[in-house]
Design a protein around this motif. Structure first.
Motif, mmCIF file in Angstrom:
data_model
loop_
_atom_site.group_PDB
_atom_site.id
_atom_site.type_symbol
_atom_site.label_atom_id
_atom_site.label_comp_id
_atom_site.label_asym_id
_atom_site.label_seq_id
_atom_site.Cartn_x
_atom_site.Cartn_y
_atom_site.Cartn_z
ATOM 1 N N SER A 4 0.830 -1.216 0.000
ATOM 2 C CA SER A 4 0.000 0.000 0.000
ATOM 3 C C SER A 4 0.860 1.261 0.000
ATOM 4 O O SER A 4 0.545 2.231 -0.694
ATOM 5 C CB SER A 4 -0.941 0.012 1.205
ATOM 6 O OG SER A 4 -1.872 -1.032 1.096
ATOM 7 N N GLY A 5 1.944 1.244 0.760
ATOM 8 C CA GLY A 5 2.849 2.390 0.789
ATOM 9 C C GLY A 5 3.479 2.644 -0.570
ATOM 10 O O GLY A 5 3.574 3.785 -1.025
ATOM 11 N N TRP A 6 3.886 1.581 -1.234
ATOM 12 C CA TRP A 6 4.508 1.734 -2.554
ATOM 13 C C TRP A 6 3.477 2.089 -3.618
ATOM 14 O O TRP A 6 3.779 2.831 -4.546
ATOM 15 C CB TRP A 6 5.295 0.483 -2.923
ATOM 16 C CG TRP A 6 6.614 0.381 -2.198
ATOM 17 C CD1 TRP A 6 7.296 1.407 -1.610
ATOM 18 C CD2 TRP A 6 7.399 -0.787 -2.004
ATOM 19 N NE1 TRP A 6 8.468 0.940 -1.059
ATOM 20 C CE2 TRP A 6 8.563 -0.403 -1.286
ATOM 21 C CE3 TRP A 6 7.241 -2.115 -2.357
ATOM 22 C CZ2 TRP A 6 9.559 -1.307 -0.936
ATOM 23 C CZ3 TRP A 6 8.240 -3.021 -2.007
ATOM 24 C CH2 TRP A 6 9.381 -2.622 -1.296
ATOM 25 N N ILE A 7 2.258 1.575 -3.489
ATOM 26 C CA ILE A 7 1.197 1.932 -4.435
ATOM 27 C C ILE A 7 0.919 3.431 -4.357
ATOM 28 O O ILE A 7 0.706 4.096 -5.369
ATOM 29 C CB ILE A 7 -0.087 1.115 -4.151
ATOM 30 C CG1 ILE A 7 0.147 -0.354 -4.505
ATOM 31 C CG2 ILE A 7 -1.279 1.684 -4.895
ATOM 32 C CD1 ILE A 7 -0.877 -1.310 -3.923
ATOM 33 N N ALA A 8 0.966 3.991 -3.155
ATOM 34 C CA ALA A 8 0.701 5.424 -2.948
ATOM 35 C C ALA A 8 1.893 6.302 -3.317
ATOM 36 O O ALA A 8 1.743 7.515 -3.482
ATOM 37 C CB ALA A 8 0.319 5.662 -1.486
#
Length: 187
Positions: A64-68
Motif C-alpha cells: 500500500s505504501g509503494w502503491i501510494a
C-alpha cells in the motif's frame, strides 16, 4: 517470440523489490539481489527495496505504501507464493489488487513447467494493478526469480516490446480514478 522495436524509445521504469521471508536478511537475500541486479541491468531504476516477514498485514502495508508512492511504478515481490501455512503473499496481494492480470501466473507456470515439471503446480505466482501500480508476486527461489524476470517481465516492462507491453499502458492505469466530464456539475 518476444521482439523489440529499436525505433521506439526505451522508458526506464521505477521498480520496488519486496522480499517476503522470515529468515532472509539484506546479506542473505540472494533472490532479491538477483532481481535488483537484473532490473538495473535492463536500464530500469530500483526505486525501493525491503524485506518483510511472511505476515499478510505487513506485506499489504508495504504494498500500500509503494502503491501510494509516485516514485514507484511497479512492485515485484519474491517469496511466500507456495501453499504452506506461512505462504501468505497472494492473500496480501489480494487485499490491495484492484485488477488481476491472470495471464501472468498462467504464463509463469507454463514456462516453469518446462524447467521443473509438475512441481510448478505449487506456485501461486500472480500479478495485478492497484492505484496505477503494477504488482507482481514471484516465488522465492533464485531460479523462479530469474525465470519470471528473464522470460516475462524484462519484455513486458520494456517500452520497445511489440506488439504490446505493460509500459505503454501506464498512462491509462489510473483512468478510473480521474473525474469524469460531468464531475462537479451535480449529475
Amino acid at each position: 517470440m518476444s521482439r523489440l522495436d529499436m525505433k521506439r524509445p526505451f522508458l526506464p521504469v521505477r521498480i520496488a523489490v519486496l522480499t517476503v521471508s522470515d529468515t532472509r536478511t539484506p546479506e542473505t537475500d540472494r533472490s532479491g539481489d538477483i532481481l535488483a541486479s537484473r532490473i538495473a541491468g535492463a536500464g530500469h531504476i530500483v526505486a525501493a527495496r525491503a524485506i518483510v516477514p511472511d505476515d499478510a498485514r505487513q506485506i499489504a502495508t508495504t504494498l500500500s505504501g509503494w502503491i501510494a508512492d509516485e516514485q514507484v511504478d511497479v512492485v515485484i515481490s519474491t517469496g511466500g507464493t507456495g501453499v504452506t501455512g506461512r505462504d501468505v503473499t497472494p492473500e496480501a496481494f489480494g487485499q490491495v489488487i484492484e485488477k488481476r492480470i491472470e495471464g501472468f501466473g498462467e504464463l509463469f507456470r507454463m514456462l516453469s513447467y518446462q524447467k521443473i515439471g509438475t512441481s510448478t503446480i505449487q506456485s501461486r505466482a500472480l500479478a495485478g494493478v492497484a492505484g496505477g501500480t503494477y504488482l507482481f508476486a514471484l516465488p522465492g527461489s533464485s531460479g523462479a526469480v530469474k525465470d519470471g524476470w528473464d522470460d516475462i517481465l524484462v519484455w513486458q516492462l520494456d517500452s520497445r516490446h511489440v506488439p504490446c507491453n505493460f509500459v505503454e499502458l501506464m498512462p491509462r492505469l489510473r483512468e478510473h480514478l480521474a473525474p469524469g466530464p460531468d464531475a462537479g456539475h451535480g449529475h
